[in-house]
Write a protein that holds these residues in place. Sequence first.
Motif, short mmCIF file in Angstrom:
data_model
loop_
_atom_site.label_atom_id
_atom_site.label_comp_id
_atom_site.label_asym_id
_atom_site.label_seq_id
_atom_site.Cartn_x
_atom_site.Cartn_y
_atom_site.Cartn_z
N ALA A 138 37.19 59.31 25.91
CA ALA A 138 36.52 59.40 27.10
C ALA A 138 36.73 58.30 28.08
O ALA A 138 37.32 57.27 28.01
N ALA A 139 36.65 58.79 29.48
CA ALA A 139 36.97 57.79 30.46
C ALA A 139 36.08 56.52 30.47
O ALA A 139 34.79 56.65 30.30
N GLY A 140 36.59 55.48 30.65
CA GLY A 140 35.90 54.06 30.78
C GLY A 140 35.84 53.56 32.17
O GLY A 140 36.37 53.99 33.04
N VAL A 141 35.28 52.48 32.17
CA VAL A 141 35.15 51.54 33.37
C VAL A 141 36.48 51.11 33.69
O VAL A 141 36.99 50.50 32.58
N ILE A 142 36.99 51.27 35.05
CA ILE A 142 38.19 50.90 35.35
C ILE A 142 38.11 49.70 36.32
O ILE A 142 37.50 49.78 37.37
N GLN A 143 38.87 48.47 35.96
CA GLN A 143 38.91 47.65 36.94
C GLN A 143 40.33 47.10 37.32
O GLN A 143 41.20 47.40 36.47
N SER A 144 40.46 46.63 38.44
CA SER A 144 41.73 46.34 39.08
C SER A 144 41.45 45.25 40.07
O SER A 144 40.41 45.17 40.87
N PRO A 145 42.55 44.21 40.26
CA PRO A 145 43.47 43.95 39.12
C PRO A 145 43.20 43.47 37.81
O PRO A 145 41.98 43.07 37.95
N ARG A 146 43.94 43.36 36.97
CA ARG A 146 43.65 42.90 35.79
C ARG A 146 43.69 41.38 35.62
O ARG A 146 43.18 40.35 35.03
N HIS A 147 44.83 40.88 36.45
CA HIS A 147 44.99 39.32 36.60
C HIS A 147 44.96 39.15 38.07
O HIS A 147 45.78 39.98 38.82
N LEU A 148 44.66 37.94 38.49
CA LEU A 148 44.86 37.77 39.75
C LEU A 148 44.81 36.33 40.08
O LEU A 148 44.15 35.47 39.28
N ILE A 149 46.08 35.79 40.70
CA ILE A 149 46.25 34.16 40.94
C ILE A 149 46.06 34.12 42.21
O ILE A 149 46.61 34.62 43.28
N LYS A 150 45.23 32.90 42.54
CA LYS A 150 44.99 32.65 44.17
C LYS A 150 45.08 31.32 44.40
O LYS A 150 44.74 30.49 43.43
N GLU A 151 45.21 30.85 45.64
CA GLU A 151 44.94 29.54 45.87
C GLU A 151 43.46 29.04 46.35
O GLU A 151 42.76 30.13 46.79
N LYS A 152 43.20 27.72 46.28
CA LYS A 152 42.00 27.34 46.65
C LYS A 152 41.80 27.83 48.23
O LYS A 152 42.73 27.75 49.23
N ARG A 153 40.58 28.09 48.80
CA ARG A 153 40.14 28.57 49.90
C ARG A 153 40.62 30.15 50.31
O ARG A 153 40.42 30.56 51.38
N GLU A 154 41.24 30.73 49.41
CA GLU A 154 41.80 32.05 49.75
C GLU A 154 40.63 32.79 49.35
O GLU A 154 39.74 32.64 49.09
N THR A 155 40.81 34.38 49.72
CA THR A 155 40.14 35.37 49.54
C THR A 155 40.60 36.09 48.66
O THR A 155 41.82 36.21 48.22
N ALA A 156 39.79 36.81 47.61
CA ALA A 156 40.09 37.90 46.62
C ALA A 156 39.27 38.91 46.62
O ALA A 156 38.00 38.82 47.00
#
Lengths: 113, 115
Positions: free
Chosen positions: A1-19
């Motif tokens: 059965a279809a589940g909840v899909i999230q993306s991205p699985r991993h994310l690396i950002k610097e301080k003060r950036e946006t995501a």
Amino acid sequence: AAGVIQSPRHLIKEKRETATLKCYPIPRHDTVYWYQQGPGQDPQFLISFYEKMQSDKGSIPDRFSAQQFSDYHSELNMSSLELGDSALYFCASSSRGQIGELFFGEGSRLTVL
Amino acid sequence: GQQLNQSPQSMFIQEGEDVSMNCTSSSIFNTWLWYKQEPGEGPVLLIALYKAGELTSNGRLTAQFGITRKDSFLNISASIPSDVGIYFCAGQLSYSGAGSYQLTFGKGTKLSVIP
């Protein structure tokens, strides 16, 4: 059965950036919830949407915003990132008629350097 | 806000033993749920309880919704290595057509099973 899909699985950002995190709920689910889980912590509720309208608000910082779109997917926007924002972010979905049954995605791990 | 007290925080048990964990709250919930979370994964729903006094089983898992609506317990019988993980209780204060459907989580019980 279809589940909840999230993306991205991993994310690396610097301080003060946006995501931006995305969540695709289980088909025919009309409610989406966002949770934040720090290391060794329990999930903390951020915000939820029902039929594209905000339905409940928890401990979501003012730097964060979210919305649910016409296809029921949701996006969590995080700006001016801080080191303390590093966490697992979970999206869950439910059908309004199914009280109690929230189904979680596998999460997006955000690391802020 | 509402808080859930979950105990124990951690457990080390021998394979084959039974496990019991519980959650208490200072206020009532209309729904109690139990989730299991493995490292790097999302919580997986194990059992949902909707009525005070309700006792529900799911395989080797049994959970009960306390009569006062302020507590719940989860039992796991004959534990096996794949039971390892963190078990969370969660309460939901929802009522027909309105109310908050979001979940309040306990702090979790970390279960380790020794083969």
